[in-house]
Design a protein around this motif. Structure first.
Motif, PDB file in Angstrom:
ATOM      1  N   PHE A  94       0.883  -1.029  -0.090  1.00 31.92           N
ATOM      2  CA  PHE A  94      -0.164   0.146  -0.117  1.00 31.92           C
ATOM      3  C   PHE A  94       0.760   1.329  -0.268  1.00 31.92           C
ATOM      4  O   PHE A  94       0.514   2.317  -0.636  1.00 31.92           O
ATOM      5  CB  PHE A  94      -0.857   0.061   1.165  1.00 31.92           C
ATOM      6  CG  PHE A  94      -2.192  -1.101   1.139  1.00 31.92           C
ATOM      7  CD1 PHE A  94      -2.759  -1.450   0.087  1.00 31.92           C
ATOM      8  CD2 PHE A  94      -2.140  -1.998   2.186  1.00 31.92           C
ATOM      9  CE1 PHE A  94      -3.673  -2.439  -0.034  1.00 31.92           C
ATOM     10  CE2 PHE A  94      -3.118  -2.906   2.030  1.00 31.92           C
ATOM     11  CZ  PHE A  94      -3.891  -3.063   1.263  1.00 31.92           C
ATOM     12  N   VAL A  95       2.083   1.343   0.753  1.00 24.25           N
ATOM     13  CA  VAL A  95       2.967   2.349   0.575  1.00 24.25           C
ATOM     14  C   VAL A  95       3.307   2.506  -1.023  1.00 24.25           C
ATOM     15  O   VAL A  95       3.607   3.842  -1.397  1.00 24.25           O
ATOM     16  CB  VAL A  95       4.285   2.124   1.404  1.00 24.25           C
ATOM     17  CG1 VAL A  95       5.249   3.088   1.350  1.00 24.25           C
ATOM     18  CG2 VAL A  95       3.563   2.050   2.985  1.00 24.25           C
ATOM     19  N   TRP A 121       1.864   1.807  -3.610  1.00 23.42           N
ATOM     20  CA  TRP A 121       0.616   2.168  -4.447  1.00 23.42           C
ATOM     21  C   TRP A 121       0.667   3.641  -3.979  1.00 23.42           C
ATOM     22  O   TRP A 121       0.172   4.616  -4.810  1.00 23.42           O
ATOM     23  CB  TRP A 121      -0.569   1.814  -4.144  1.00 23.42           C
ATOM     24  CG  TRP A 121      -0.426   0.074  -4.613  1.00 23.42           C
ATOM     25  CD1 TRP A 121       0.239  -0.491  -5.351  1.00 23.42           C
ATOM     26  CD2 TRP A 121      -1.567  -0.720  -4.092  1.00 23.42           C
ATOM     27  NE1 TRP A 121       0.068  -1.836  -5.516  1.00 23.42           N
ATOM     28  CE2 TRP A 121      -1.270  -2.100  -4.807  1.00 23.42           C
ATOM     29  CE3 TRP A 121      -2.853  -0.989  -3.447  1.00 23.42           C
ATOM     30  CZ2 TRP A 121      -1.967  -3.218  -4.809  1.00 23.42           C
ATOM     31  CZ3 TRP A 121      -3.564  -1.875  -3.656  1.00 23.42           C
ATOM     32  CH2 TRP A 121      -3.143  -3.047  -4.296  1.00 23.42           C
ATOM     33  N   GLY A 122       0.839   4.102  -2.789  1.00 22.24           N
ATOM     34  CA  GLY A 122       0.347   5.507  -2.569  1.00 22.24           C
ATOM     35  C   GLY A 122       1.681   6.428  -3.009  1.00 22.24           C
ATOM     36  O   GLY A 122       1.182   7.523  -3.454  1.00 22.24           O
ATOM     37  N   ALA A 171       0.746   6.873  -6.735  1.00 23.68           N
ATOM     38  CA  ALA A 171      -0.468   7.903  -6.874  1.00 23.68           C
ATOM     39  C   ALA A 171       0.278   9.171  -6.805  1.00 23.68           C
ATOM     40  O   ALA A 171      -0.111  10.113  -7.444  1.00 23.68           O
ATOM     41  CB  ALA A 171      -1.636   7.662  -5.932  1.00 23.68           C
ATOM     42  N   ALA A 172       1.099   9.455  -5.798  1.00 23.75           N
ATOM     43  CA  ALA A 172       1.663  10.900  -5.708  1.00 23.75           C
ATOM     44  C   ALA A 172       2.466  11.226  -6.939  1.00 23.75           C
ATOM     45  O   ALA A 172       2.549  12.484  -7.299  1.00 23.75           O
ATOM     46  CB  ALA A 172       2.285  10.841  -4.265  1.00 23.75           C
ATOM     47  N   SER A 202       0.583  -0.617  -8.827  1.00 22.16           N
ATOM     48  CA  SER A 202       1.244   0.947  -9.186  1.00 22.16           C
ATOM     49  C   SER A 202       0.641   1.132 -10.637  1.00 22.16           C
ATOM     50  O   SER A 202       0.524   2.169 -10.946  1.00 22.16           O
ATOM     51  CB  SER A 202       2.781   0.790  -9.025  1.00 22.16           C
ATOM     52  OG  SER A 202       3.008   0.682  -7.686  1.00 22.16           O
ATOM     53  N   VAL A 241      -2.708   2.088 -10.596  1.00 24.92           N
ATOM     54  CA  VAL A 241      -3.044   3.305 -10.255  1.00 24.92           C
ATOM     55  C   VAL A 241      -2.658   4.376 -11.145  1.00 24.92           C
ATOM     56  O   VAL A 241      -3.354   5.350 -11.260  1.00 24.92           O
ATOM     57  CB  VAL A 241      -2.367   3.372  -8.636  1.00 24.92           C
ATOM     58  CG1 VAL A 241      -2.257   5.004  -8.036  1.00 24.92           C
ATOM     59  CG2 VAL A 241      -3.252   2.444  -7.639  1.00 24.92           C
TER      60      VAL A 241
END
Length: 96
Positions: A16-17, A19-20, A23-24, A77, A80
């Motif tokens: 999840f990190v 993926w975040g 997204a950023a 990733s 996303v």
């Protein structure tokens, strides 16, 4: 014989990190890149995700399931960044 983990860490947090971070990076590309160059910069952003994912998953200190976590991080990733890229493309298409 394997020894049990004393305090096992949760393994999906790293996924999840990543993926975040993806997204950023996609939002950053959308904000900073010119519309004609966004697709190219999305590829560069996805290329940056690979060493970031390696670092995140190696930092966790667990060898069990490393390949699966890396694959899940990369596929997620890509998904996303693709969704955000489609959103940016539609926003560009309808804005002008």
């Amino acid at each position: 014989m394997t020894s049990p983990l004393i305090a096992p860490r949760h393994t999906l947090i790293g996924v999840f990190v990543v993926w975040g971070i993806a997204a950023a990076l996609a939002v950053l590309v959308g904000a900073l890149a010119e519309p004609d160059w966004r697709a190219a910069w999305m590829g560069v952003g996805m290329g940056l995700i690979v060493p970031i994912a390696f670092a995140v998953h190696l930092w966790s200190g667990r060898s069990q399931g490393f390949i699966q976590r890396m694959a899940l991080s990369m596929i997620g990733s890509l998904f996303v960044m693709g969704l955000i890229g489609v959103g940016l493309g539609l926003a560009t298409l309808f804005s002008g």
